[in-house]
Scaffold this motif. Structure first.
Motif, mmCIF file in Angstrom:
data_model
loop_
_atom_site.group_PDB
_atom_site.id
_atom_site.type_symbol
_atom_site.label_atom_id
_atom_site.label_comp_id
_atom_site.label_asym_id
_atom_site.label_seq_id
_atom_site.Cartn_x
_atom_site.Cartn_y
_atom_site.Cartn_z
ATOM 1 N N PRO A 28 -26.274 13.111 10.514
ATOM 2 C CA PRO A 28 -26.160 12.369 9.255
ATOM 3 C C PRO A 28 -24.818 12.574 8.537
ATOM 4 C CG PRO A 28 -28.258 13.522 9.339
ATOM 5 C CD PRO A 28 -27.463 13.985 10.517
ATOM 6 N N LYS A 29 -24.112 13.653 8.809
ATOM 7 C CA LYS A 29 -22.806 13.879 8.174
ATOM 8 C C LYS A 29 -21.781 12.831 8.602
ATOM 9 C CE LYS A 29 -23.184 18.905 8.055
ATOM 10 N NZ LYS A 29 -22.565 20.141 8.543
ATOM 11 N N ASN A 30 -21.948 12.265 9.790
ATOM 12 C CA ASN A 30 -20.978 11.315 10.322
ATOM 13 C C ASN A 30 -21.289 9.871 9.962
ATOM 14 O OD1 ASN A 30 -19.597 13.409 11.591
ATOM 15 N ND2 ASN A 30 -20.859 13.246 13.425
ATOM 16 N N LYS A 31 -22.354 9.610 9.217
ATOM 17 C CA LYS A 31 -22.773 8.239 8.927
ATOM 18 C C LYS A 31 -21.700 7.447 8.189
ATOM 19 C CE LYS A 31 -26.567 5.597 6.869
ATOM 20 N NZ LYS A 31 -25.850 4.401 7.049
ATOM 21 N N ASP A 32 -21.084 8.041 7.173
ATOM 22 C CA ASP A 32 -20.053 7.323 6.413
ATOM 23 C C ASP A 32 -18.861 6.962 7.296
ATOM 24 O OD1 ASP A 32 -21.577 7.452 4.113
ATOM 25 O OD2 ASP A 32 -20.639 9.333 3.455
ATOM 26 N N LYS A 33 -18.467 7.877 8.155
ATOM 27 C CA LYS A 33 -17.323 7.629 9.033
ATOM 28 C C LYS A 33 -17.620 6.481 9.990
ATOM 29 C CE LYS A 33 -16.521 10.820 12.018
ATOM 30 N NZ LYS A 33 -16.097 12.008 12.757
ATOM 31 N N TYR A 34 -18.812 6.454 10.568
ATOM 32 C CA TYR A 34 -19.174 5.402 11.510
ATOM 33 C C TYR A 34 -19.394 4.067 10.805
ATOM 34 C CZ TYR A 34 -19.710 9.060 14.984
ATOM 35 O OH TYR A 34 -19.493 10.109 15.830
ATOM 36 N N ASP A 35 -19.916 4.090 9.575
ATOM 37 C CA ASP A 35 -20.069 2.848 8.816
ATOM 38 C C ASP A 35 -18.710 2.241 8.487
ATOM 39 O OD1 ASP A 35 -22.808 2.932 8.901
ATOM 40 O OD2 ASP A 35 -23.024 3.846 6.904
ATOM 41 N N ASP A 36 -17.750 3.080 8.106
ATOM 42 C CA ASP A 36 -16.399 2.577 7.830
ATOM 43 C C ASP A 36 -15.775 1.978 9.088
ATOM 44 O OD1 ASP A 36 -16.619 3.352 5.214
ATOM 45 O OD2 ASP A 36 -15.503 5.239 5.492
ATOM 46 N N ALA A 37 -15.956 2.629 10.223
ATOM 47 C CA ALA A 37 -15.404 2.120 11.479
ATOM 48 C C ALA A 37 -16.083 0.817 11.887
ATOM 49 C CB ALA A 37 -15.554 3.158 12.575
ATOM 50 N N ALA A 38 -17.376 0.680 11.616
ATOM 51 C CA ALA A 38 -18.092 -0.542 11.975
ATOM 52 C C ALA A 38 -17.663 -1.724 11.115
ATOM 53 C CB ALA A 38 -19.594 -0.318 11.837
ATOM 54 N N ASN A 39 -17.285 -1.468 9.858
ATOM 55 C CA ASN A 39 -16.884 -2.549 8.957
ATOM 56 C C ASN A 39 -15.392 -2.839 9.003
ATOM 57 O OD1 ASN A 39 -19.469 -3.040 7.993
ATOM 58 N ND2 ASN A 39 -19.321 -1.367 6.518
ATOM 59 N N MET A 40 -14.629 -2.076 9.744
ATOM 60 C CA MET A 40 -13.186 -2.252 9.785
ATOM 61 C C MET A 40 -12.749 -3.659 10.224
ATOM 62 S SD MET A 40 -10.335 0.192 11.570
ATOM 63 C CE MET A 40 -11.189 1.649 11.012
ATOM 64 N N PRO A 41 -13.364 -4.278 11.233
ATOM 65 C CA PRO A 41 -12.935 -5.630 11.611
ATOM 66 C C PRO A 41 -13.200 -6.671 10.533
ATOM 67 C CG PRO A 41 -14.209 -4.643 13.376
ATOM 68 C CD PRO A 41 -14.320 -3.740 12.191
ATOM 69 N N ASN A 43 -12.830 -6.170 7.233
ATOM 70 C CA ASN A 43 -11.958 -5.987 6.077
ATOM 71 C C ASN A 43 -10.736 -6.875 6.194
ATOM 72 O OD1 ASN A 43 -13.701 -4.045 5.208
ATOM 73 N ND2 ASN A 43 -12.489 -2.336 5.935
ATOM 74 N N GLU A 44 -10.376 -7.513 5.101
ATOM 75 C CA GLU A 44 -9.195 -8.354 5.089
ATOM 76 C C GLU A 44 -7.967 -7.506 4.772
ATOM 77 O OE1 GLU A 44 -9.559 -11.721 2.578
ATOM 78 O OE2 GLU A 44 -11.535 -12.231 3.324
#
Length: 65
Positions: A28-41, A43-44
């Motif tokens: 669960p500590k890595n959830k924020d990091k993986y969510d940011d990586a998943a939303n990267m494409p 982002n404008e």
């Protein structure tokens, strides 16, 4: 040492490695990091000027004389 000595332990080492990676990804500590990586494409870019072609160069990338 040869394959006959270490061969039977290779599947056990692979299973332990797989389980360790599985636990690491689901931590669960890595959830924020993986969510940011998943939303990267999605982002404008902040500046739209980077996407405009430069008027000083020709369309094929060579500088006109």
């Amino acid at each position: 040492m040869s394959y006959e000595v270490y061969g039977p332990y290779i599947p056990v080492i692979m299973l332990i490695t797989f389980l360790a990676l599985f636990v690491w990804v689901l931590n669960p500590k890595n959830k924020d990091k993986y969510d940011d990586a998943a939303n990267m494409p999605l982002n404008e870019p902040d500046e739209t000027d980077e996407m405009k072609p430069d008027d000083t160069e020709a369309s094929d990338g060579r500088i006109e004389k």
